[in-house]
Design a protein around this motif. Sequence first.
Motif, PDB file in Angstrom:
ATOM      1  N   GLN A  25       0.850  -1.177   0.000  1.00  0.00           N
ATOM      2  CA  GLN A  25       0.000   0.000   0.000  1.00  0.00           C
ATOM      3  C   GLN A  25       0.893   1.236   0.000  1.00  0.00           C
ATOM      4  O   GLN A  25       1.994   1.231   0.563  1.00  0.00           O
ATOM      5  CB  GLN A  25      -0.903   0.016   1.233  1.00  0.00           C
ATOM      6  CG  GLN A  25      -2.006  -1.013   1.223  1.00  0.00           C
ATOM      7  CD  GLN A  25      -2.897  -0.908   2.448  1.00  0.00           C
ATOM      8  OE1 GLN A  25      -2.494  -0.382   3.480  1.00  0.00           O
ATOM      9  NE2 GLN A  25      -4.108  -1.422   2.349  1.00  0.00           N
ATOM     10  N   LYS A  71      -0.114   1.122 -13.615  1.00  0.00           N
ATOM     11  CA  LYS A  71      -1.445   1.631 -13.934  1.00  0.00           C
ATOM     12  C   LYS A  71      -2.072   0.682 -14.948  1.00  0.00           C
ATOM     13  O   LYS A  71      -1.424   0.291 -15.924  1.00  0.00           O
ATOM     14  CB  LYS A  71      -1.375   3.048 -14.519  1.00  0.00           C
ATOM     15  CG  LYS A  71      -0.779   4.087 -13.591  1.00  0.00           C
ATOM     16  CD  LYS A  71      -0.740   5.442 -14.270  1.00  0.00           C
ATOM     17  CE  LYS A  71      -0.156   6.512 -13.354  1.00  0.00           C
ATOM     18  NZ  LYS A  71       1.274   6.313 -13.097  1.00  0.00           N
ATOM     19  N   GLN A 164      -4.078  15.916   1.624  1.00  0.00           N
ATOM     20  CA  GLN A 164      -3.432  15.611   0.348  1.00  0.00           C
ATOM     21  C   GLN A 164      -2.755  14.248   0.388  1.00  0.00           C
ATOM     22  O   GLN A 164      -2.808  13.499  -0.588  1.00  0.00           O
ATOM     23  CB  GLN A 164      -2.402  16.695   0.016  1.00  0.00           C
ATOM     24  CG  GLN A 164      -3.010  18.034  -0.350  1.00  0.00           C
ATOM     25  CD  GLN A 164      -1.958  19.131  -0.469  1.00  0.00           C
ATOM     26  OE1 GLN A 164      -0.928  19.096   0.225  1.00  0.00           O
ATOM     27  NE2 GLN A 164      -2.212  20.101  -1.334  1.00  0.00           N
ATOM     28  N   ARG A 166      -3.612  11.675   2.251  1.00  0.00           N
ATOM     29  CA  ARG A 166      -4.658  10.645   2.213  1.00  0.00           C
ATOM     30  C   ARG A 166      -5.195  10.472   0.800  1.00  0.00           C
ATOM     31  O   ARG A 166      -5.377   9.339   0.322  1.00  0.00           O
ATOM     32  CB  ARG A 166      -5.793  11.021   3.165  1.00  0.00           C
ATOM     33  CG  ARG A 166      -6.981  10.058   3.138  1.00  0.00           C
ATOM     34  CD  ARG A 166      -8.046  10.493   4.123  1.00  0.00           C
ATOM     35  NE  ARG A 166      -7.592  10.322   5.486  1.00  0.00           N
ATOM     36  CZ  ARG A 166      -7.741   9.206   6.201  1.00  0.00           C
ATOM     37  NH1 ARG A 166      -8.350   8.151   5.664  1.00  0.00           N
ATOM     38  NH2 ARG A 166      -7.319   9.138   7.430  1.00  0.00           N
ATOM     39  N   SER A 167      -5.438  11.580   0.114  1.00  0.00           N
ATOM     40  CA  SER A 167      -5.959  11.519  -1.249  1.00  0.00           C
ATOM     41  C   SER A 167      -4.970  10.814  -2.176  1.00  0.00           C
ATOM     42  O   SER A 167      -5.362   9.983  -3.006  1.00  0.00           O
ATOM     43  CB  SER A 167      -6.240  12.935  -1.760  1.00  0.00           C
ATOM     44  OG  SER A 167      -6.675  12.916  -3.108  1.00  0.00           O
ATOM     45  N   ARG A 168      -3.686  11.128  -2.023  1.00  0.00           N
ATOM     46  CA  ARG A 168      -2.669  10.496  -2.862  1.00  0.00           C
ATOM     47  C   ARG A 168      -2.588   9.005  -2.580  1.00  0.00           C
ATOM     48  O   ARG A 168      -2.456   8.190  -3.496  1.00  0.00           O
ATOM     49  CB  ARG A 168      -1.311  11.144  -2.645  1.00  0.00           C
ATOM     50  CG  ARG A 168      -0.217  10.582  -3.548  1.00  0.00           C
ATOM     51  CD  ARG A 168       1.090  11.299  -3.347  1.00  0.00           C
ATOM     52  NE  ARG A 168       1.000  12.722  -3.636  1.00  0.00           N
ATOM     53  CZ  ARG A 168       2.017  13.566  -3.538  1.00  0.00           C
ATOM     54  NH1 ARG A 168       3.200  13.117  -3.130  1.00  0.00           N
ATOM     55  NH2 ARG A 168       1.860  14.838  -3.812  1.00  0.00           N
ATOM     56  N   GLU A 170      -4.975   7.008  -1.392  1.00  0.00           N
ATOM     57  CA  GLU A 170      -6.171   6.341  -1.898  1.00  0.00           C
ATOM     58  C   GLU A 170      -6.118   6.191  -3.407  1.00  0.00           C
ATOM     59  O   GLU A 170      -6.462   5.139  -3.956  1.00  0.00           O
ATOM     60  CB  GLU A 170      -7.422   7.121  -1.473  1.00  0.00           C
ATOM     61  CG  GLU A 170      -7.686   7.056   0.027  1.00  0.00           C
ATOM     62  CD  GLU A 170      -8.824   7.963   0.469  1.00  0.00           C
ATOM     63  OE1 GLU A 170      -9.218   8.847  -0.337  1.00  0.00           O
ATOM     64  OE2 GLU A 170      -9.307   7.801   1.602  1.00  0.00           O
ATOM     65  N   ARG A 171      -5.678   7.256  -4.083  1.00  0.00           N
ATOM     66  CA  ARG A 171      -5.600   7.206  -5.549  1.00  0.00           C
ATOM     67  C   ARG A 171      -4.545   6.206  -6.008  1.00  0.00           C
ATOM     68  O   ARG A 171      -4.789   5.403  -6.920  1.00  0.00           O
ATOM     69  CB  ARG A 171      -5.275   8.595  -6.107  1.00  0.00           C
ATOM     70  CG  ARG A 171      -5.164   8.636  -7.627  1.00  0.00           C
ATOM     71  CD  ARG A 171      -4.939  10.064  -8.134  1.00  0.00           C
ATOM     72  NE  ARG A 171      -4.876  10.097  -9.574  1.00  0.00           N
ATOM     73  CZ  ARG A 171      -3.773   9.868 -10.293  1.00  0.00           C
ATOM     74  NH1 ARG A 171      -2.643   9.586  -9.660  1.00  0.00           N
ATOM     75  NH2 ARG A 171      -3.802   9.923 -11.608  1.00  0.00           N
ATOM     76  N   THR A 172      -3.376   6.223  -5.380  1.00  0.00           N
ATOM     77  CA  THR A 172      -2.302   5.316  -5.782  1.00  0.00           C
ATOM     78  C   THR A 172      -2.677   3.864  -5.516  1.00  0.00           C
ATOM     79  O   THR A 172      -2.404   2.975  -6.337  1.00  0.00           O
ATOM     80  CB  THR A 172      -1.000   5.665  -5.040  1.00  0.00           C
ATOM     81  OG1 THR A 172      -0.657   7.027  -5.311  1.00  0.00           O
ATOM     82  CG2 THR A 172       0.139   4.760  -5.483  1.00  0.00           C
ATOM     83  N   ASN A 173      -3.306   3.608  -4.376  1.00  0.00           N
ATOM     84  CA  ASN A 173      -3.744   2.248  -4.077  1.00  0.00           C
ATOM     85  C   ASN A 173      -4.761   1.751  -5.103  1.00  0.00           C
ATOM     86  O   ASN A 173      -4.730   0.590  -5.510  1.00  0.00           O
ATOM     87  CB  ASN A 173      -4.342   2.179  -2.675  1.00  0.00           C
ATOM     88  CG  ASN A 173      -3.294   2.315  -1.597  1.00  0.00           C
ATOM     89  OD1 ASN A 173      -2.105   2.101  -1.830  1.00  0.00           O
ATOM     90  ND2 ASN A 173      -3.723   2.680  -0.395  1.00  0.00           N
ATOM     91  N   LYS A 174      -5.642   2.648  -5.518  1.00  0.00           N
ATOM     92  CA  LYS A 174      -6.634   2.272  -6.524  1.00  0.00           C
ATOM     93  C   LYS A 174      -5.957   1.928  -7.848  1.00  0.00           C
ATOM     94  O   LYS A 174      -6.317   0.942  -8.513  1.00  0.00           O
ATOM     95  CB  LYS A 174      -7.631   3.415  -6.717  1.00  0.00           C
ATOM     96  CG  LYS A 174      -8.756   3.089  -7.696  1.00  0.00           C
ATOM     97  CD  LYS A 174      -9.751   4.236  -7.788  1.00  0.00           C
ATOM     98  CE  LYS A 174     -10.875   3.902  -8.768  1.00  0.00           C
ATOM     99  NZ  LYS A 174     -11.868   5.024  -8.854  1.00  0.00           N
ATOM    100  N   LEU A 175      -4.960   2.716  -8.239  1.00  0.00           N
ATOM    101  CA  LEU A 175      -4.236   2.451  -9.477  1.00  0.00           C
ATOM    102  C   LEU A 175      -3.463   1.140  -9.392  1.00  0.00           C
ATOM    103  O   LEU A 175      -3.455   0.341 -10.340  1.00  0.00           O
ATOM    104  CB  LEU A 175      -3.273   3.603  -9.784  1.00  0.00           C
ATOM    105  CG  LEU A 175      -3.916   4.926 -10.185  1.00  0.00           C
ATOM    106  CD1 LEU A 175      -2.861   6.031 -10.244  1.00  0.00           C
ATOM    107  CD2 LEU A 175      -4.615   4.796 -11.539  1.00  0.00           C
TER     108      LEU A 175
END
Length: 236
Positions: A25, A71, A164, A166-168, A170-175
Amino acid sequence: MANVDSDTRNDASSSTHIVITIGRQFGSGGRELGRRLASALHIGYYDKELLYNAARRAGVTTDFFERSDEKAPTFFNGLFSFAMGFNPAATFAGATAISDDGLYRAQSDFIHSLAQQESCVIVGRTADYVLRDFPGLVSIFVHAPMDQCVARIIAREHDITPAQARSRAERTNKLRAGYYNFYTDKSWGAASSYDLTLDTSLMSMDSLVEIIVEYIRRRFPHAFAPDGSLTAQEPS
């Protein structure tokens, strides 16, 4: 697309090296753990190096390769090229254009060549799946509670806010999950997909390294030299 690397897979059965793969993660400390493991075992560590070497093999620039790093393919640059056998974006991208599946194959080829040449630690890039038939594979996934990941991200980047970070994450984990789930027949982060899953918030990195090294020592008892480094595994 779990079979994308099937026709480029080398015969891993003849290799006697130990390869530790680490999925992680974002913000959980996977890279730090990988570097510490490599240092403790006196073996190579590969992360971004995989991109650079695969980019050279594929004949594309590193910048182009990094844009596709971990990605899942877009529809036109990935799925369409898999289905039709060509990349429609190549008309616009120039002579060095290559489809996402081509990039993945180049990276997978390099991962196989590494496993044949040396014991090492490889971070990310579905290396655990690429080497799924490799007898010396040790696959690990590391995670941590989001607040711990946020704290680690802030500590290393300084100029980022908690929101910021947290957002990064979450986005990176999703990718990363999308990339892993697209190219494999397993689920990113699921315990059943790996040999070991570890919460890095529960103990120090040094303790985690000790646990992993002891696991490898017990699983591959003939793989260690007297100085504690990994050697070619002797037949049992």
